[in-house]
Design a protein around this motif. Structure first.
Motif, short mmCIF file in Angstrom:
data_model
loop_
_atom_site.label_atom_id
_atom_site.label_comp_id
_atom_site.label_asym_id
_atom_site.label_seq_id
_atom_site.Cartn_x
_atom_site.Cartn_y
_atom_site.Cartn_z
N HIS A 68 0.82 -1.20 0.00
CA HIS A 68 0.00 0.00 0.00
C HIS A 68 0.86 1.26 0.00
O HIS A 68 2.00 1.28 0.46
N CYS A 69 0.25 2.36 -0.49
CA CYS A 69 0.99 3.61 -0.60
C CYS A 69 1.01 4.36 0.73
O CYS A 69 0.19 4.14 1.61
N ASP A 70 1.99 5.25 0.85
CA ASP A 70 2.12 6.16 1.99
C ASP A 70 2.28 7.57 1.47
O ASP A 70 2.63 7.80 0.30
N LEU A 71 2.05 8.53 2.37
CA LEU A 71 2.40 9.91 2.07
C LEU A 71 3.82 10.16 2.56
O LEU A 71 4.17 9.80 3.69
N HIS A 72 4.63 10.78 1.70
CA HIS A 72 6.00 11.13 2.06
C HIS A 72 6.19 12.64 1.92
O HIS A 72 5.48 13.31 1.17
N ASN A 73 7.15 13.16 2.62
CA ASN A 73 7.62 14.53 2.42
C ASN A 73 9.14 14.50 2.32
O ASN A 73 9.79 13.60 2.83
N GLN A 74 9.67 15.51 1.64
CA GLN A 74 11.11 15.68 1.51
C GLN A 74 11.79 14.51 0.80
O GLN A 74 12.96 14.21 1.04
N THR A 75 11.07 13.84 -0.09
CA THR A 75 11.65 12.75 -0.87
C THR A 75 11.68 13.11 -2.35
O THR A 75 10.97 14.02 -2.80
N MET A 76 12.51 12.41 -3.11
CA MET A 76 12.37 12.31 -4.55
C MET A 76 11.62 11.02 -4.82
O MET A 76 12.07 9.93 -4.40
N THR A 77 10.46 11.12 -5.44
CA THR A 77 9.63 9.95 -5.74
C THR A 77 9.54 9.78 -7.26
O THR A 77 9.16 10.72 -7.96
N LEU A 78 9.92 8.61 -7.74
CA LEU A 78 9.93 8.31 -9.18
C LEU A 78 8.85 7.30 -9.51
O LEU A 78 8.71 6.29 -8.80
N THR A 79 8.11 7.56 -10.56
CA THR A 79 7.19 6.58 -11.14
C THR A 79 7.62 6.35 -12.58
O THR A 79 7.75 7.33 -13.34
N THR A 80 7.86 5.11 -12.97
CA THR A 80 8.19 4.81 -14.36
C THR A 80 7.03 4.03 -14.98
O THR A 80 6.44 3.16 -14.33
N ILE A 81 6.73 4.35 -16.23
CA ILE A 81 5.63 3.70 -16.94
C ILE A 81 6.13 3.25 -18.30
O ILE A 81 6.69 4.03 -19.08
N ALA A 82 5.96 1.96 -18.57
CA ALA A 82 6.32 1.37 -19.86
C ALA A 82 5.26 0.33 -20.21
O ALA A 82 4.35 0.07 -19.42
N GLU A 83 5.37 -0.25 -21.39
CA GLU A 83 4.36 -1.23 -21.84
C GLU A 83 5.04 -2.35 -22.62
O GLU A 83 5.89 -2.08 -23.47
N ASP A 84 4.67 -3.58 -22.30
CA ASP A 84 5.19 -4.72 -23.06
C ASP A 84 4.55 -4.79 -24.44
O ASP A 84 3.36 -4.49 -24.58
#
Length: 392
Positions: A376-392
């Motif tokens: 499950h997700c959390d709330l963060h502060n003072q982070t660098m958060t990366l989401t990568t999206i690709a497709e097969d």
């Protein structure tokens, strides 16, 4: 035999990124011809575009069938560059992946949990893979928002995103709802199917210092006392002459929270507002009574290393060098204020760890949403958060 006239040839994920500035206009004209029911358009831009919305209207007009999401920022990220007063845009046309968006409005932080539940319920489907959440940055309790999503979604659904920004002003933010910039809005963009690959990573880089204190009085995301002392007075002691710049200067000293001493899971909370009358501080997420809290301060090199680590965590589900990969970088405004002219170094650090063909857009935020490690997700502060999206 080839496809019929109504069945165009299927191609992998098509991805284009572009920018807009008032001085130069759009970086690509005409717009890339990628409009479809399976196109997701992500837009990050300055607060001013809520009132000067002609460029957003042009974009909507060019992509009438596409799904839109986006928000205001404390700085726009485009590839390796950081800008202000611009638009940073990604256009992703999927081959196998369905795209849907849903919106919720809030009157204040008390509506956050139900807004999260409602959005999750609207978007739930058996093949739901991931949700990108972009939220109002000032009128939403980020902890309660993610708690609402978590109450309705299986842990296998990846939820990432962030809270909209307004530079270091903390006065107004917007989120795209139905393609239009709106206040007090949360938009969630869902991706469906087995072919989409979504990676995530979130890292900090601050050092904990000073004594560990107990949260002795709080209400949701409002902190009144630490160790029985007024929270704001304690913060002012650490800030010294910087106290006159509150709440922005409190970003230099975020709060590390854990349920009890010795817990390995540490969530960071950053300040959105202060109240001199009751000596309280309002954070982007909850600060539960009984939790342990310690102040944090910046370490320049570790902030940049943290950005690299976030990218490495996200990379394992990204595409190979030949695959189109979208990276959405969401970093806290506090990191930008601390890094100053070195802020672009953390943006470069993320791209250096991702596949060579990656297109990166993003923004500086008032809070980041991502799983702590998995689940499950959390709330963060003072982070660098990366989401990568690709497709097969």
């Amino acid at each position: 035999s080839g496809p019929g006239p109504d069945l165009p040839r299927r191609v992998p994920l098509q991805l284009e990124t572009l920018t807009y500035s008032r001085e130069s206009g759009w970086s690509a004209t005409p717009f890339p011809p990628l409009d479809s029911e399976r196109t997701l358009i992500v837009v990050f831009g300055a607060v001013a575009f809520a009132k000067h919305a002609a460029p957003l209207a042009e974009l909507r007009g060019a992509y009438p069938r596409s799904a839109f999401t986006g928000c205001s920022t404390a700085g726009e990220i485009f590839q390796r560059e950081l800008s202000d007063e611009t638009l940073s845009v990604a256009i992703a046309r999927f081959d196998h992946t369905d795209v849907r968006t849903a919106q919720a409005s809030v009157s204040g932080p008390a509506d956050s949990f139900e807004a999260g539940r409602s959005l999750a319920t609207q978007l739930t489907r058996d093949d739901l893979a991931a949700i990108l959440v972009l939220s109002d940055g000032l009128n939403v309790n980020g902890s309660d928002l993610v708690r609402g999503f978590n109450a309705e979604l299986d842990e296998s659904v990846i939820v990432t995103g962030g809270l909209a920004g307004d530079g270091d002003r903390f006065k107004e933010t917007w989120v795209l709802g139905e393609g239009h910039p709106q206040p007090r809005t949360i938009t969630a963009a869902a991706l469906y199917g087995e072919r989409v690959r979504v990676g995530h990573g979130s890292r900090g880089g601050f050092d904990i210092f000073g004594p560990e204190r107990t949260v002795t009085r709080s209400r949701d995301n409002v902190l009144f006392e630490l160790d029985g002392r007024p929270a704001l007075a304690l913060y002012k002691e650490y800030l010294g002459e910087r106290a006159s710049g509150l709440p922005a200067t409190a970003l230099l000293f975020p709060l590390a929270l854990r349920a009890k001493s010795g817990d390995s899971k540490v969530l960071v909370r950053t300040v959105l507002a202060v109240d001199e009358q009751d000596q309280s501080m309002t954070f982007a997420g909850n600060v539960p009574a009984g939790h342990k809290a310690q102040l944090m301060r910046a370490n320049f090199e570790r902030l940049i290393e943290g950005a690299s680590e976030a990218a490495l965590r996200a990379k394992h589900r990204a595409g190979g060098d030949e695959a189109a990969t979208l990276a959405i970088a969401i970093s806290c405004v506090g990191r930008r204020l601390i890094l100053g002219e070195r802020a672009e170094e953390e943006i470069e650090a993320t791209l250096d760890e991702l596949p060579s063909g990656t297109r990166q857009i993003g923004f500086y935020s008032y809070g980041e949403i991502s799983p702590y490690a998995s689940g499950h997700c959390d709330l963060h502060n003072q982070t660098m958060t990366l989401t990568t999206i690709a497709e097969d």
